[in-house]
Design a protein around this motif. Structure first.
Motif, short mmCIF file in Angstrom:
data_model
loop_
_atom_site.label_atom_id
_atom_site.label_comp_id
_atom_site.label_asym_id
_atom_site.label_seq_id
_atom_site.Cartn_x
_atom_site.Cartn_y
_atom_site.Cartn_z
N TYR A 471 0.92 -1.19 0.10
CA TYR A 471 0.25 -0.08 0.12
C TYR A 471 0.78 1.27 0.02
O TYR A 471 2.09 1.09 0.39
CB TYR A 471 -0.91 0.14 1.24
N GLY A 472 0.17 2.31 -0.53
CA GLY A 472 1.02 3.65 -0.29
C GLY A 472 1.15 4.43 0.95
O GLY A 472 0.08 3.68 1.93
N PRO A 473 1.82 5.41 1.09
CA PRO A 473 1.95 5.85 2.36
C PRO A 473 0.57 6.48 2.96
O PRO A 473 -0.23 6.96 2.34
CB PRO A 473 2.86 7.11 2.35
N LYS A 474 0.25 6.03 4.07
CA LYS A 474 -1.06 6.36 4.74
C LYS A 474 -1.07 7.75 5.43
O LYS A 474 -1.95 8.59 5.59
CB LYS A 474 -1.58 5.05 5.48
N PRO A 502 5.90 -1.12 -0.16
CA PRO A 502 7.22 -0.82 0.53
C PRO A 502 7.59 0.47 1.07
O PRO A 502 6.94 1.24 0.86
CB PRO A 502 8.08 -1.20 -0.56
N ALA A 503 8.86 0.33 1.89
CA ALA A 503 9.13 1.57 2.55
C ALA A 503 9.06 2.42 1.65
O ALA A 503 9.47 2.79 0.45
CB ALA A 503 10.47 1.30 3.22
N ALA A 504 8.72 3.91 2.12
CA ALA A 504 8.79 5.13 1.34
C ALA A 504 9.89 5.92 1.30
O ALA A 504 10.69 5.69 1.94
CB ALA A 504 7.41 6.08 2.09
N GLU A 541 6.89 8.80 -0.33
CA GLU A 541 6.24 8.33 -1.25
C GLU A 541 6.71 6.88 -1.84
O GLU A 541 8.10 6.70 -1.60
CB GLU A 541 6.34 9.00 -2.72
N ASN A 542 6.19 5.92 -2.39
CA ASN A 542 6.33 4.82 -3.21
C ASN A 542 5.61 4.47 -4.61
O ASN A 542 5.04 5.47 -4.75
CB ASN A 542 6.19 3.65 -2.24
#
Length: 787
Positions: A471-474, A502-504, A541-542
């Motif tokens: 998932y993207g950064p929440k 994955p880690a942003a 961001e990822n």
């Protein structure tokens, strides 16, 4: 009838229907191709007399081989524990033909010390296969199968019509026929039978046939295995009404002889004139139906609406029932076709017959990893066994996105059917279904899962499957450490805290201006300064999205900087006027100001401004302000100088004249001094640190000099004294005033008018800060006119 049996329907053309169970007739073996094949593995060898055999359906075939094996392996004498023939199928465990229900009553072994013969009677076309010998010894891993085996092809003899023509009457047909079989040897001899009587020995038969005539053939010396009789009538066949249908104006019957799906199980026998027999082998439930026979001649037909024979096939349903007792599972052999009274059963463990077990109840201990089955009169049950290691499959291959539908399926081979359970790592039960569903999967569902399959014979566990929800950064939050007061010089870390998979990657901003893009979430200040104060934020961001954090304000605390001081008014201060001193300093938190006068311990005032409302001569001196906050303090000095004046009425004009005179004199003296220094440098002399220059008197009018007025008339005489300093700390004064006449009394000197002017070094402007004796000093000179 039970399935896998065979049934025979017999019909006579005199409208007589019978049903009977028949058996095959033994015959003589036909062998084609006889070669010797040896398969060896060290000292293991199996030699087959023939590797390819073609035989006539209904006959008997024999397969012969010899074998050898090492007498000892690793000091252990080799003992043959079991020898059996089996049908070779890739990736299928060998099954002894003696326990195969399809060969019940038709298989016979004759095995000696180093040879073994297989005999199969009443051959069927379904017996076509590759047969191999398998040795079971007492040696570890000492099971051996001889290759390539014997390939058996079984075919029947049949009458084929080559040519047909009509006779002069409609009741007759002229036929030319041949006796055909795929296994016929070269130069075979034939026997033809018409209406059951031998009529010819030619390879082809030609003759006239009427509706009641039949014809069959056989191959010498196999006269006892003739082909099915052929009746040269217009048509005759068996059919099933349930598979027939209307076609336009007539009823289309389904001829079973033309059904390729039943070709290997349906036999149409006509060994007696006027009789037709339908033989069905390997019965199945789907064979349950009504069967009718129809024949048609030139002038007669029968069987459309006449009742037929109804066959009902019951599945023997031989199965092993597992009942759990107080100590272990018990096995019971059951079937819907068992007759009342005592019956004989055969038990198998891992596909091998268990000697001494003939009861419907298995009396020994049933071990979960093994498979067990039973048989009754050739009908074999499916084996029962504990679940195999379950396999796990997942829907939607690829990345698992937050909110998507994901299902995990657990599968295991077992009998009885197993019950499934799903667990999350650490033995957390999630579901008791075969499938585990995530309708809208969330990051909290990420982790390792496994399933179990369990029946009454045992339980097995699958391998772990890892669920990784992407998932993207929440959220994105900026955190600061240390979290308390930030003091200039501290080591400070800003952390961009975000939840993403994955880690942003993080980008740092100050006042919405980008600073740094880095996969690291920490922005580090080794020694933070006041210039680092401001609002900071980060963007995370990822590949699945981005988000910007809230702003965090960093307020760096620091002690007061060097204060700056000023005086108002900045022009000449007249005695009695109001003077305001102002002090300002950059500090965080804001500084508190205290004013002091040199050589006095008590403060003169507090606050940024210090006002002297009625300035007097005694107020002259050095003042300094002290700027202080919780982080430290700093001070700056201000010098106020008072100079006396004898005329009040001419103050305004004198100030203007004196200012202009001073300006001109200073310009003149500066030019002269520069020339003097230049001359001294050329002469190699070093000027002294201080020079005193005395200038001739300056008269108000040129006539005063020309006329040489006596001293008593020189009241308007002006003079100027200028002192130059090479030291930055020394002040430059210029005193200009009206001179006294020689011989005046001292009390008149108090009426003289003075003006004091400070001239700093040209390299420093007014108000420039410098540091001496550990203290920064800001020096400002002013003049006070005294009346």
């Amino acid at each position: 009838m039970c399935s896998s049996d065979h049934v025979t329907f017999s019909n006579s053309e005199t409208n007589r229907m019978t049903m009977s169970v028949t058996t095959a007739v033994s015959g003589i073996v036909v062998i084609v191709l006889s070669i010797s094949v040896v398969h060896s593995w060290r000292e293991w060898e199996v030699t087959y007399t023939s590797t390819e055999i073609c035989a006539i359906k209904g006959s008997t075939v024999e397969m012969h081989c010899t074998y050898t094996y090492p007498p000892r392996i690793n000091s252990i004498s080799t003992t043959v524990q079991n020898i059996f023939w089996f049908i070779y199928l890739p990736n299928v465990e060998p099954v002894d033909l003696r326990i195969d229900s399809k060969y019940a009553g038709r298989v016979w072994y004759h095995c000696g010390t180093n040879d073994c013969t297989l005999r199969i009677t009443d051959l069927r076309e379904s017996d076509s296969a590759v047969y191999r010998l398998r040795l079971i010894t007492n040696q570890p891993g000492g099971n051996y199968t001889g290759s390539p085996g014997v390939s058996l092809s079984v075919t029947g003899v049949e009458v084929q019509t080559i040519h047909k023509s009509q006779c002069l009457t409609h009741w007759c047909s002229k036929l030319e026929m041949q006796c055909h079989s795929n296994c016929l040897p070269h130069h075979s001899s034939y026997i033809w039978y018409k209406n059951g009587h031998m009529t010819s020995t030619e390879s082809l038969y030609s003759g006239y046939f009427y509706s009641e005539d039949s014809i069959s053939c056989a191959i010498k010396p196999h006269e006892t295995f003739p082909s099915p009789s052929v009746y040269p009538v217009v048509s005759k066949f068996w059919f099933r009404p349930d598979r027939s249908h209307w076609l336009r104006t007539h009823f289309l019957l389904w001829d079973l002889s033309k059904d390729s799906q039943h070709a290997d199980r349906f036999q149409f026998l006509e060994r007696e004139k006027g009789h037709s027999t339908l033989r069905i082998s390997d019965l199945r439930k789907t064979d349950s139906a009504e069967y009718r026979f129809k024949f048609t001649t030139q002038s007669f037909q029968w069987g459309n609406i006449s009742p037929g024979t109804t066959l009902t096939v019951t599945d023997p349903d031989v199965q092993v029932q597992v009942v759990w007792s107080s100590t272990s599972p018990q096995l019971i052999c059951q079937s819907s076709c068992f007759p009342s009274g005592h019956s004989f059963f055969v038990w198998y463990k891992n596909e091998e017959e268990i000697l001494g077990e003939s009861s419907s109840l298995y009396t020994k201990y049933a071990d979960g990893p093994d498979s067990y089955s039973c048989a009754y009169e050739g009908h074999r049950s499916n084996p029962v066994y504990a679940p195999k290691v379950p396999s796990v499959t997942r829907t939607a291959p690829g990345d698992i996105m937050k909110g998507s539908l994901v299902s995990l399926t657990c599968s295991s081979e077992a009998n009885p059917l197993p019950k499934y359970s799903w667990y999350r790592k650490a033995q957390t039960l999630v579901s008791k279904e075969k499938q585990l569903f995530f309708q809208s999967i969330q990051p909290s569902d990420s982790g390792e899962y496994y399933c179990t399959a369990e029946n009454v014979l045992g339980k097995r566990i699958s391998e772990y499957i890892f669920i990784n929800v992407k998932y993207g950064p929440k959220t994105s939050i900026v955190l600061m450490t240390p979290s308390g007061m930030i003091v200039e010089g501290d080591s400070v870390n800003l952390t961009c805290s975000t939840d993403a998979n994955p880690a942003a990657k993080h980008t740092w901003y100050k006042e919405n201006q980008p600073l740094l893009a880095s996969p690291v979430s920490i922005y580090h200040f080794t020694a933070i300064s006041s210039e680092d104060s401001g609002n900071y934020s980060c963007k995370s961001e990822n590949q699945y999205g981005q988000i910007t954090s809230n702003s965090l304000f960093i307020d760096v605390k620091y002690p007061p900087r060097l204060p700056s001081v000023s005086v108002s008014p900045s022009a000449e201060i007249v005695e009695g006027s109001s003077v305001t001193l102002t002090c300002s300093s950059d500090a965080n938190p804001a500084a508190n100001y205290t004013w002091y006068k040199e050589n006095e311990s008590s403060p003169k005032a507090s606050g940024q401004n210090f006002t002297i409302t009625d300035f007097r001569t005694e107020h002259s001196g050095s003042y300094y302000c002290n700027a202080q906050n919780l982080r430290g303090q700093h001070r700056s000095t201000l010098h106020l100088i008072a100079v006396a004046s004898t005329r009040k009425a001419a103050v305004t004009g004198t100030i203007t004249a004196v200012f202009l005179a001073i300006t001109l004199v200073m310009v003149f003296l500066c030019i002269r001094k520069c020339k003097w220094f230049t001359q001294q440098s050329k002469d190699g002399e070093k000027p002294s640190s201080e020079e005193q220059v005395n200038m001739d008197p300056v008269y108000d009018t040129p006539s005063a000099v020309a006329e040489g007025e006596p001293s008593g008339h020189q009241d308007d005489l002006h003079y100027s004294t200028i002192r130059f300093s090479q030291n930055q700390a020394d002040a430059l004064y210029s005193n200009i005033g009206r001179g006294q006449l020689y011989g005046h009394k001292d009390e008149e000197a108090s009426e003289a008018e003075y003006t004091a002017v400070k001239c700093d070094n040209s390299s420093r402007a007014k108000g420039t800060r410098y540091q001496g004796n550990g203290e920064d000093t800001f020096t400002l000179y002013s003049t006070v006119k005294h009346s």
